[in-house]
Each structure stands twice: as structure tokens, then as C-alpha cells.
Design a protein around this motif. Sequence first.
Motif, PDB file in Angstrom:
ATOM      1  N   ARG A   1       3.021   5.651   3.837  1.00 40.07           N
ATOM      2  CA  ARG A   1       3.902   5.024   4.821  1.00 40.07           C
ATOM      3  C   ARG A   1       3.778   3.513   4.692  1.00 40.07           C
ATOM      4  NH1 ARG A   1       5.954   6.069  10.073  1.00 40.07           N
ATOM      5  NH2 ARG A   1       5.189   8.204   9.898  1.00 40.07           N
ATOM      6  N   ILE A   2       4.938   2.858   4.610  1.00 33.22           N
ATOM      7  CA  ILE A   2       4.989   1.394   4.629  1.00 33.22           C
ATOM      8  C   ILE A   2       5.928   1.002   5.755  1.00 33.22           C
ATOM      9  CG2 ILE A   2       5.397  -0.718   3.319  1.00 33.22           C
ATOM     10  CD1 ILE A   2       5.168   0.912   0.757  1.00 33.22           C
ATOM     11  N   GLU A   3       5.429   0.327   6.740  1.00 33.22           N
ATOM     12  CA  GLU A   3       6.236  -0.045   7.903  1.00 33.22           C
ATOM     13  C   GLU A   3       6.716  -1.491   7.794  1.00 33.22           C
ATOM     14  OE1 GLU A   3       3.698   0.839  11.218  1.00 33.22           O
ATOM     15  OE2 GLU A   3       4.305   2.957  11.245  1.00 33.22           O
ATOM     16  N   ASN A   4       7.709  -1.808   8.620  1.00 34.79           N
ATOM     17  CA  ASN A   4       8.254  -3.169   8.725  1.00 34.79           C
ATOM     18  C   ASN A   4       8.766  -3.696   7.387  1.00 34.79           C
ATOM     19  OD1 ASN A   4       7.539  -3.307  11.513  1.00 34.79           O
ATOM     20  ND2 ASN A   4       5.421  -3.751  10.898  1.00 34.79           N
ATOM     21  N   VAL A   5       9.482  -2.837   6.673  1.00 36.30           N
ATOM     22  CA  VAL A   5      10.101  -3.250   5.412  1.00 36.30           C
ATOM     23  C   VAL A   5      11.456  -3.881   5.721  1.00 36.30           C
ATOM     24  CG1 VAL A   5      10.964  -2.487   3.173  1.00 36.30           C
ATOM     25  CG2 VAL A   5       8.955  -1.375   4.188  1.00 36.30           C
ATOM     26  N   PRO A   6      11.728  -5.102   5.270  1.00 38.52           N
ATOM     27  CA  PRO A   6      13.030  -5.727   5.543  1.00 38.52           C
ATOM     28  C   PRO A   6      14.180  -4.890   4.992  1.00 38.52           C
ATOM     29  CG  PRO A   6      11.459  -7.341   4.714  1.00 38.52           C
ATOM     30  CD  PRO A   6      10.814  -6.002   4.539  1.00 38.52           C
ATOM     31  N   VAL A   7      15.294  -4.861   5.707  1.00 41.77           N
ATOM     32  CA  VAL A   7      16.444  -4.085   5.249  1.00 41.77           C
ATOM     33  C   VAL A   7      17.022  -4.712   3.983  1.00 41.77           C
ATOM     34  CG1 VAL A   7      16.998  -3.285   7.572  1.00 41.77           C
ATOM     35  CG2 VAL A   7      18.047  -5.390   6.704  1.00 41.77           C
ATOM     36  N   GLY A   8      17.717  -3.900   3.217  1.00 37.93           N
ATOM     37  CA  GLY A   8      18.284  -4.328   1.935  1.00 37.93           C
ATOM     38  C   GLY A   8      17.868  -3.361   0.843  1.00 37.93           C
ATOM     39  N   ARG A   9      17.846  -3.828  -0.383  1.00 36.38           N
ATOM     40  CA  ARG A   9      17.387  -3.025  -1.512  1.00 36.38           C
ATOM     41  C   ARG A   9      15.971  -3.431  -1.892  1.00 36.38           C
ATOM     42  NH1 ARG A   9      21.258  -0.197  -4.724  1.00 36.38           N
ATOM     43  NH2 ARG A   9      23.385  -0.531  -4.000  1.00 36.38           N
ATOM     44  N   VAL A  10      15.124  -2.432  -2.141  1.00 36.18           N
ATOM     45  CA  VAL A  10      13.759  -2.716  -2.572  1.00 36.18           C
ATOM     46  C   VAL A  10      13.416  -1.790  -3.732  1.00 36.18           C
ATOM     47  CG1 VAL A  10      13.049  -3.431  -0.258  1.00 36.18           C
ATOM     48  CG2 VAL A  10      12.689  -1.062  -0.982  1.00 36.18           C
ATOM     49  N   SER A  11      12.347  -2.147  -4.450  1.00 38.93           N
ATOM     50  CA  SER A  11      11.802  -1.317  -5.518  1.00 38.93           C
ATOM     51  C   SER A  11      10.325  -1.071  -5.245  1.00 38.93           C
ATOM     52  CB  SER A  11      11.977  -1.993  -6.876  1.00 38.93           C
ATOM     53  OG  SER A  11      13.342  -2.161  -7.195  1.00 38.93           O
ATOM     54  N   LEU A  12       9.865   0.148  -5.534  1.00 38.49           N
ATOM     55  CA  LEU A  12       8.461   0.496  -5.365  1.00 38.49           C
ATOM     56  C   LEU A  12       7.794   0.641  -6.720  1.00 38.49           C
ATOM     57  CD1 LEU A  12       8.529   3.250  -2.563  1.00 38.49           C
ATOM     58  CD2 LEU A  12       8.195   0.787  -2.313  1.00 38.49           C
ATOM     59  N   GLN A  13       6.593   0.090  -6.863  1.00 40.20           N
ATOM     60  CA  GLN A  13       5.803   0.294  -8.062  1.00 40.20           C
ATOM     61  C   GLN A  13       4.654   1.241  -7.729  1.00 40.20           C
ATOM     62  OE1 GLN A  13       4.800  -3.103 -10.505  1.00 40.20           O
ATOM     63  NE2 GLN A  13       2.827  -2.197 -11.079  1.00 40.20           N
ATOM     64  N   LEU A  14       4.526   2.325  -8.506  1.00 38.68           N
ATOM     65  CA  LEU A  14       3.489   3.326  -8.305  1.00 38.68           C
ATOM     66  C   LEU A  14       2.485   3.240  -9.441  1.00 38.68           C
ATOM     67  CD1 LEU A  14       5.798   6.431  -7.572  1.00 38.68           C
ATOM     68  CD2 LEU A  14       5.213   4.539  -6.040  1.00 38.68           C
ATOM     69  N   SER A  15       1.197   3.236  -9.113  1.00 42.45           N
ATOM     70  CA  SER A  15       0.167   3.200 -10.156  1.00 42.45           C
ATOM     71  C   SER A  15      -1.073   3.951  -9.684  1.00 42.45           C
ATOM     72  CB  SER A  15      -0.197   1.748 -10.508  1.00 42.45           C
ATOM     73  OG  SER A  15      -0.671   1.058  -9.366  1.00 42.45           O
ATOM     74  N   PHE A  16      -1.700   4.640 -10.643  1.00 41.91           N
ATOM     75  CA  PHE A  16      -2.920   5.394 -10.351  1.00 41.91           C
ATOM     76  C   PHE A  16      -3.600   5.695 -11.675  1.00 41.91           C
ATOM     77  CE2 PHE A  16      -5.111   9.502  -9.290  1.00 41.91           C
ATOM     78  CZ  PHE A  16      -6.030   8.953  -8.402  1.00 41.91           C
ATOM     79  N   VAL A  17      -4.911   5.589 -11.690  1.00 40.49           N
ATOM     80  CA  VAL A  17      -5.678   5.812 -12.911  1.00 40.49           C
ATOM     81  C   VAL A  17      -5.442   7.230 -13.418  1.00 40.49           C
ATOM     82  CG1 VAL A  17      -7.982   5.932 -13.920  1.00 40.49           C
ATOM     83  CG2 VAL A  17      -7.441   4.150 -12.255  1.00 40.49           C
TER      84      VAL A  17
ATOM     85  N   TYR B   1      -2.546   8.312 -14.613  1.00 38.20           N
ATOM     86  CA  TYR B   1      -1.137   8.670 -14.497  1.00 38.20           C
ATOM     87  C   TYR B   1      -0.260   7.535 -15.019  1.00 38.20           C
ATOM     88  CZ  TYR B   1      -1.989  12.883 -11.747  1.00 38.20           C
ATOM     89  OH  TYR B   1      -2.374  14.137 -11.342  1.00 38.20           O
ATOM     90  N   GLU B   2       0.915   7.895 -15.509  1.00 36.98           N
ATOM     91  CA  GLU B   2       1.869   6.894 -15.978  1.00 36.98           C
ATOM     92  C   GLU B   2       2.440   6.140 -14.778  1.00 36.98           C
ATOM     93  OE1 GLU B   2       4.824   8.923 -18.226  1.00 36.98           O
ATOM     94  OE2 GLU B   2       3.408   9.716 -19.719  1.00 36.98           O
ATOM     95  N   SER B   3       2.393   4.825 -14.853  1.00 37.16           N
ATOM     96  CA  SER B   3       2.940   4.007 -13.770  1.00 37.16           C
ATOM     97  C   SER B   3       4.462   4.115 -13.742  1.00 37.16           C
ATOM     98  CB  SER B   3       2.525   2.544 -13.957  1.00 37.16           C
ATOM     99  OG  SER B   3       1.117   2.414 -13.886  1.00 37.16           O
ATOM    100  N   ARG B   4       5.040   3.945 -12.559  1.00 32.60           N
ATOM    101  CA  ARG B   4       6.493   4.052 -12.396  1.00 32.60           C
ATOM    102  C   ARG B   4       7.000   2.938 -11.500  1.00 32.60           C
ATOM    103  NH1 ARG B   4       8.761   9.576 -10.287  1.00 32.60           N
ATOM    104  NH2 ARG B   4      10.654   8.473 -10.864  1.00 32.60           N
ATOM    105  N   ILE B   5       8.256   2.580 -11.704  1.00 31.64           N
ATOM    106  CA  ILE B   5       8.971   1.713 -10.768  1.00 31.64           C
ATOM    107  C   ILE B   5      10.196   2.482 -10.275  1.00 31.64           C
ATOM    108  CG2 ILE B   5      10.366  -0.367 -10.495  1.00 31.64           C
ATOM    109  CD1 ILE B   5       8.509  -1.826 -12.338  1.00 31.64           C
ATOM    110  N   ILE B   6      10.264   2.676  -8.980  1.00 30.38           N
ATOM    111  CA  ILE B   6      11.403   3.344  -8.352  1.00 30.38           C
ATOM    112  C   ILE B   6      12.300   2.251  -7.791  1.00 30.38           C
ATOM    113  CG2 ILE B   6      12.144   5.126  -6.751  1.00 30.38           C
ATOM    114  CD1 ILE B   6      10.110   6.042  -8.872  1.00 30.38           C
ATOM    115  N   SER B   7      13.471   2.068  -8.384  1.00 25.60           N
ATOM    116  CA  SER B   7      14.315   0.921  -8.032  1.00 25.60           C
ATOM    117  C   SER B   7      15.469   1.324  -7.127  1.00 25.60           C
ATOM    118  CB  SER B   7      14.859   0.267  -9.308  1.00 25.60           C
ATOM    119  OG  SER B   7      15.626   1.188 -10.045  1.00 25.60           O
ATOM    120  N   ASN B   8      16.086   0.316  -6.533  1.00 22.66           N
ATOM    121  CA  ASN B   8      17.318   0.462  -5.762  1.00 22.66           C
ATOM    122  C   ASN B   8      17.193   1.435  -4.593  1.00 22.66           C
ATOM    123  OD1 ASN B   8      18.951  -1.344  -7.312  1.00 22.66           O
ATOM    124  ND2 ASN B   8      18.956   0.214  -8.924  1.00 22.66           N
ATOM    125  N   ILE B   9      16.126   1.296  -3.860  1.00 23.67           N
ATOM    126  CA  ILE B   9      15.961   2.054  -2.618  1.00 23.67           C
ATOM    127  C   ILE B   9      16.664   1.270  -1.516  1.00 23.67           C
ATOM    128  CG2 ILE B   9      14.323   2.993  -0.966  1.00 23.67           C
ATOM    129  CD1 ILE B   9      12.271   3.012  -3.296  1.00 23.67           C
TER     130      ILE B   9
END
Length: 799
Positions: free
Chosen positions: A67-83, A85-93
Amino acid sequence: MKRLLLIMLVLLCTNIAVNAQDSSATQTIRGTIVDADSKSGIYGVNIKIVDSNPLKGTITDPDGNFRIENVPVGRVSLQLSFVGYESRIISNIIVNVGKEVVLELQMQEVAIDLDDIVVTPEIEEGVPANEMVLISGRSISMEELTRMATGFNDPAMITSNFAGVANAGDGGNDIIVRGNSPKYVQWRLEGMPMTTPNHFGDQGMINGTTGILNSNLLANSDFFTGAFSPEFGNVIGGIYDIKLRKGNNEKQEAIAGIGLLGTDLTLEGPLKKGYNGSYLINYRYSTADVLNQLGALDVEGNPKFQDAAVKFHLPTKRAGLFSIYALGGISSLGFDDVQPDDWNIPGSDEMIPNLQTEFDKKSFLLNTGVSHTYFFTDDNFIETGLSATFDGVKDDVFRNESDTERIHSLKSDLQKSAYRAQANYHHKLNAKNKIQAGVIYTLFDYKNQQIRQDFGENQATPVLDFNENMGNMRSYISWKHRFNQDVTLVAGVHNTNVFFNKKHTLEPRLALSWQMSLKSKLNFGYGNHSTMEGVNHYFAQIRDGNGNLTQPNLNLDLLKAHHLVLGYNYKINQNWDFTLEMYYQDLYDLPVENNVNSIFSTVNEDLDVTYVALVNEGKGTNTGIELTINRSFANGYYFMANTSVFESHYTALDGVERSTRFDSDYRINILGGREFSGLGKKKNQTIAINAKLFFQGGQKILPLLRTESGSLNVDPDNNKFWDYSKAYQNSLEDLYALTLSASFKWDKKRTTHELLVNLENITDNKGKLREYYDASEPGGVGYTTQFGLLPNLMYRIYF
């Protein structure tokens, strides 16, 4: 129509002027991250919002939730990383004030030791959620459905934006994949085959003009165009695997929309406080019918429809995850004097001079089911499901000749039920290997009656009259092996058994993906595939030479195809990429008429159906090359251009190779859009403008009879119109259309408002699709044309 548009615009502009909200508006992003193979939650994934300042992020809990709270409205991208596992960027949320963002994401475990390797995450767009698909597949998101021109709120229409896919251009939402008939596309809902989700369906419930699915309901869904993975069967054309999203399990939310095509309401929320279960409900009614009743609009045929959908997500502590879903709709239309350019009806009555033809259509469908997922351990689980589908079409055609009686020339009542039980077992052996196996049993129940009396015939013929059950079972086993971080193999076999006439197939499948460098990837796929022909052909009643009714097609076999696909992808930079795919489909055992002088094959059927004696002795080929250049949405804009050049051929018993009617030679799509955010005094408004231009060769036609000099040579009195010796040699002309769409979105304190305008075929180009005999036209020839300018205006509020 103009009065209605003016009223809506005045109300909306008044609302915009009165309501505003400052740029500090925020919303919550939350969801779950699971292992791509085992589907178990991953504990400790680091999640951060790209380019946030100050940095905003979190980590997943032991169940993979975040959970990530207080995210400004608009388009955002999330970067996921964990030892590991292949890192990912989820764009255009897209983050709106009026609706929380709830995501279901997955990560792939690496296949080698990464102690000394730095993995750079890449922006991913259109990657299928099905981890067993390596080629000819992509995902389609709700964001794309609302952003791209052509696809306005209809999941079927958006597919024509992609390489290798087209539609007829006549206003329908048929899906033509790589030259295959739309009837060979398989639709799936929540992992189970379903009826094609269209209003105003044809006799096979294949084509329609309005989709039942609403984009407000959809999670990311997968679309496949060839060389399918081992789990898929009874299909040779394409697969659209639709997923319904889960409702919000923490707060009540709603989306209300009013548009020129439909008015709908979506409700979602938790089932009870403290429980993670949720509901999602949608209902829609045809706005055109309301406007017709009020006299504000006059739509020929008076089409009307309504549809609804529901999904309940029901997790338990020990018994696994349950889901109950349903999707259904009803529709009707009617013409007092139907013409060929109004609607395609069985027979040739509409071409007979001095003949008035009435046409009435009613259709319904319902897809419902329950699915269950149970995790034995973190590495293996089983998915089971039960579903039932019901659909039906009633068509009535009457002809009224001058000074003669009214004849019921077509009476059709086609109803089908299908009951399915399915189980799929998944076992992740390790980071390199996964095994998947499954089985699905289907019991069909048909109640079909159709009586036809073509012009000039003295008696009606009951071409369909059966009440039968048919069962089939399909099973498969699939293995995914990752040789290393760069090379992945998926191999398996699919088995089909049709118990009705004891037909079966054993179909090998193979796919290979090789990441040749950081920028380039090579993919290969092979599959042997099969499908049943429409059941109406199996039970068709045909008069023999003595006038007796017979059923010669009861032993009809499956039609089959070998698929070969070779693909190459090059990542030009973070946002731009280039994709090339070449394919070859070798079709065999195609049903063709049992007549050495006939050109007929079922692969060419349109909305009308021809009933003849069939044998599985036809063959065909689909070959083509597809090229796509794509610029992912970033920095406020996107761009995509693709082209498909292909041939689609078949051979009937006459031994002559011909084009199929779906052989349109080429298609070019050019799409793009620009988004302007942070507008207005309080930076709370967003404007988006999108466009699409396509060019396409016309489908091949069955021409009218003509003399050597080109003069018309039809014989209406004897019902002779078509020149079968020149079948599918040519098309009438190439087609093109320009579509523009725009949206204006503004945020208030607790709600988000959106105004969308879509102008399909804005130049009103009406390219010729097919020809027909019309004594009132110059030269006696009329033309079915492209659907002209189709405007749609919609207002939505998220609250």
C-alpha cells in the motif's frame, strides 16, 4: 441528436466552471505481487514510485500485499525489485481522485545466480499475463481501451489496432486474425471458453455490432494470434482471454456513465467489514432506445439492448480463493423493409424486385461460472472451475410480393447451452522449471430449428431440426524450462476428444524465446491446432436427389492447422521498440462441399449459412509478415505504426486455389496521442487527444453475374445472382478511415469527472465492401459500404 449534444455539453461545461480542486489531490495505490509461476505472494519486494520527490514507496508484507498512500493524481510508474527476481517497471498507472488503484502484479524468478550481475529494469508494455506464452501474444489493459482511438469502450474493437488483426469495416466488431474467419476466434472469460460477447449476434453467435463487455469491468486481458501454448484447444484463429477485475475490498466506489450508445452504472466494494472479499456489478442500457422513445433520435431498425455483469471475489483462510461471475445481455431489432445495406439476412429475398422483406431479430446470452484456486504449498496450486453458457438467436424473415400472400421465408430459433468443468494443476519445480497440466469437459445441449423457403421454391425446407447433446473433453500437459536467464522453452501436447462422432486429435506445441542481447530477442513457435465446425453443419438437413431429407454431415471431422511463427524484437531505447513476425498456417481437413464442381468451403461463411453435404477434403494456407514500431506512452505521448502483408487461400473439391473472402492483402495502422496534464488554475485538469488512421485492402467478393462485355446478367426470377466461377478473385476497392478521440478529465475533492468524444471514420469515407443486385440503382448494382461517421459522446463520474 443535435439538441441532446448541446444539452449535455452545457451541463458539463457548467459543472467544470463551478467545481475545482487544488493540485494536492491524492489517492492510494495498493495491490499484491506474486511469483509468476507459483502465484504465491512475494514477501519483501521493494516498490517505489519512479521520479517521486521526495521518494515514495513501500515493501510487500508476508502475503505479497502493499500500500502506498497519498499518491498525487495523474500518471505514475512503479519500479519493483527483489533479490532473486527480475526487476520490473509498471508504467502508465492512472491515479484518479474518485477511485483507488488496486493492482495484481507478478515477478519472474531469475534462472541463474545473480550475485555478480546487475539487472536493469525495463519498461514493459503489452507483455501477456500468461507466463507460458512466448510468441504472438500481448496483454490489453483498461488504460489502452480508454486511450486508443478505435476501441472506445469495446474490447473487440481495440484488437484491430494491432498487427495481423482486421475487421470487415461494415460497423460490426468482428475480429479477423491473420486471414482466418471471425468464427475461429475463441473468447474466454475467467479462464473458461464463453459465447462471443456481442449483441445482435448472427446465427453462429459470432459477429455483432455492439459488445457486451464494458471496459470498466476489465483487468489486463491477453490476446493471442497464433502458435498457441498447449493449454488452449478447439481454436485455429485467435484467442481473447478476458479477465474481470476484482472489486475494491476496502471501500465503496462507483462509476456512472451516460453516452450516445449506452448508459451504465458500475458499483463495487467490500462484502463486509474486516473481510477481504469484494463485489463488482455493472448494468448498461441502450441510450439509442431511450432517445428513440423520446423522439430525439431516429435509428433505423430501432436497435435496443441491455446487459449486466457481476463478480464476487471470495477468499477464505483455509479453503482457497473462490470467485463467482456472470455476464449476460439481451438485444433486438426489426426492419419493415430490409435492404442489403441495412442488414445481411439469409437468402436473397432483399434483392428480388417488387418484394418487400420484413426482418426481426432477437438474441440473448448468459455466461456464468464459479472458479476456485487452492494452494497446496508455495510452489504448487490447482485451479478448478464450473461454468454454464446459454445463448440464442431468433430470426424471422417475411416477404410480401405484390398481390400475393405474405410468406414466412425464414423462421429460425437457435438455442445452445454449454456446461463445463475444468481443472488446471501448476507446479513450480524450481526457478528453471514449471509443469502445468489440465483437463476440461464440455457438454453441449442444442435446440435448433430453422425453416427456409427461398424465392421460387414451392415448399419450405426444415434445414435444421434437432435437439441433441454433444460432449467433448480436452486435456494438455505443458513444461516451461529456462535454460538460463536468456533462453526459455515451452513444450507440450494438447489432446481433443469429440465423443459425438468419436473424433480426436493429439497436437504437439513448442515455443522458444532467446534474449540475444540487452536489446534484441528472437522467438519461435510451432503448434498443431484443431477446432470443430459450427454444429449447424453437423445436423443440417439436405434434400437428396429424390427430395428426401438427409443428414450427410454427422461424421464431419475436426478442421486442423499447423502454425509456424518466427518473431524478432529490438529495443531501440527505453521507450521505442521494433517487432517483426512472420507466420505460416497450413490448414487441412477443411470442410468443403462434396461436389467436384463446387467452390464452397465453410472457411468463407459470413452471416448467412449455406447447408450442403460436406467432406473434410479442403485445404488452405495463411502466410504473412507483420511489422510494428511502437513508442510506449511516456512524457505525455505515444505512437504506434504497424503493417501486415498477407495472403489467405483455400482449395475446395474443384481443385482450384482461390483467395478466401478474408484475404484483404494488407493493412496499415498509424496511431498516436498526446496528453496535457496539470491544466487549469489549480492544475487539476487533463486533456488527451488521440488519432488513428488505417488503410486496408478490401475483402474478396462473390461478384454478380455479368456478360463478357460487363453488363449485368442476373436472373431474379430463378434466383440466380452470383458468378461462382469468379469467386473471391477481386475486391471492390481499398478502404481507409480516420478516427479522432478526445477526453477532458477534472478532479474534485472526492470525485473524478471525465468527458470523452470519439469520432469514428471522421471523413465519412464509405468504401465499397460488397455488391448486390438492386433494380432501382443505376446499372442494377448496389453496394454495401463502410460504416460512415459514427460519433459517440460519453460523460463519466468516478466516486
